[in-house]
Design a protein around this motif. Structure first.
Motif, PDB file in Angstrom:
ATOM      1  N   GLY A   9       0.804  -1.209   0.000  1.00 33.35           N
ATOM      2  CA  GLY A   9       0.000   0.000   0.000  1.00 33.35           C
ATOM      3  C   GLY A   9       0.838   1.261   0.000  1.00 33.35           C
ATOM      4  N   LEU A  10       0.390   2.258  -0.752  1.00 32.52           N
ATOM      5  CA  LEU A  10       1.076   3.549  -0.847  1.00 32.52           C
ATOM      6  C   LEU A  10       0.197   4.652  -0.264  1.00 32.52           C
ATOM      7  CD1 LEU A  10       2.301   3.336  -4.553  1.00 32.52           C
ATOM      8  CD2 LEU A  10       3.650   2.921  -2.483  1.00 32.52           C
ATOM      9  N   ILE A  65      -0.647  14.077   6.288  1.00 32.39           N
ATOM     10  CA  ILE A  65      -0.828  13.073   7.322  1.00 32.39           C
ATOM     11  C   ILE A  65      -1.931  12.191   6.769  1.00 32.39           C
ATOM     12  CG2 ILE A  65      -1.545  12.580   9.673  1.00 32.39           C
ATOM     13  CD1 ILE A  65      -0.494  15.339  10.457  1.00 32.39           C
ATOM     14  N   ALA A  66      -1.567  10.958   6.393  1.00 33.45           N
ATOM     15  CA  ALA A  66      -2.513  10.084   5.696  1.00 33.45           C
ATOM     16  C   ALA A  66      -2.189   8.632   5.989  1.00 33.45           C
ATOM     17  CB  ALA A  66      -2.442  10.341   4.190  1.00 33.45           C
ATOM     18  N   LYS A  67      -3.079   7.756   5.562  1.00 32.27           N
ATOM     19  CA  LYS A  67      -2.855   6.321   5.676  1.00 32.27           C
ATOM     20  C   LYS A  67      -2.728   5.723   4.292  1.00 32.27           C
ATOM     21  CE  LYS A  67      -4.922   5.171  10.065  1.00 32.27           C
ATOM     22  NZ  LYS A  67      -5.837   4.277  10.752  1.00 32.27           N
ATOM     23  N   SER A  68      -1.879   4.715   4.202  1.00 34.02           N
ATOM     24  CA  SER A  68      -1.754   3.977   2.950  1.00 34.02           C
ATOM     25  C   SER A  68      -2.888   2.960   2.875  1.00 34.02           C
ATOM     26  CB  SER A  68      -0.415   3.236   2.918  1.00 34.02           C
ATOM     27  OG  SER A  68      -0.381   2.256   3.932  1.00 34.02           O
ATOM     28  N   TRP A  90       1.278   7.739   7.533  1.00 37.10           N
ATOM     29  CA  TRP A  90       2.405   8.485   6.953  1.00 37.10           C
ATOM     30  C   TRP A  90       2.288   9.934   7.364  1.00 37.10           C
ATOM     31  CZ3 TRP A  90       5.966   6.532   3.229  1.00 37.10           C
ATOM     32  CH2 TRP A  90       5.777   5.210   2.914  1.00 37.10           C
ATOM     33  N   THR A  91       3.393  10.520   7.816  1.00 39.92           N
ATOM     34  CA  THR A  91       3.469  11.943   8.109  1.00 39.92           C
ATOM     35  C   THR A  91       4.611  12.514   7.269  1.00 39.92           C
ATOM     36  OG1 THR A  91       2.701  11.583  10.361  1.00 39.92           O
ATOM     37  CG2 THR A  91       3.766  13.682   9.896  1.00 39.92           C
ATOM     38  N   VAL A  92       4.281  13.421   6.378  1.00 34.59           N
ATOM     39  CA  VAL A  92       5.275  14.067   5.513  1.00 34.59           C
ATOM     40  C   VAL A  92       5.168  15.558   5.741  1.00 34.59           C
ATOM     41  CG1 VAL A  92       6.036  14.448   3.143  1.00 34.59           C
ATOM     42  CG2 VAL A  92       5.050  12.227   3.807  1.00 34.59           C
TER      43      VAL A  92
END
Length: 93
Positions: A9-10, A65-68, A90-92
């Motif tokens: 997953g991305l 700030i998201a989920k794959s 994911w936190t970018v």
């Protein structure tokens, strides 16, 4: 020891570095083929005894700030026998 499919997953907006995947194809990693989709990368693997390991790189286009999507590994000929990992956060910046 049959063909396995790994769906990694991305996070949204991630861009996979194709050159990092192409360099893995030439090695003895068991990676036969890959497909890059919008929310995941599909790997077609012929696993080696003792396991298969390789790396690839990706770049995030935006801060987030998201989920794959979930990551799944299963036997090509027996898709009911699978192992699934929950979506990663994911936190970018």
């Amino acid at each position: 020891y049959g063909m396995m499919i790994a769906e990694i997953g991305l996070p949204p907006g991630a861009e996979v570095d194709r050159s990092s995947l192409e360099s893995v194809l030439g090695q003895s990693t068991g990676l036969d083929h890959y497909e890059i989709l919008a929310d995941r990368v599909l790997f077609y693997l012929w696993p080696n005894a003792g396991g298969t390991t390789f790396d690839f790189f990706l770049t995030a286009r935006n801060a987030m700030i998201a989920k794959s999507s979930a990551s799944i590994l299963y036997d090509y000929y027996n898709p009911e026998a699978l192992s699934e990992l929950v979506p990663s956060r994911w936190t970018v910046k």
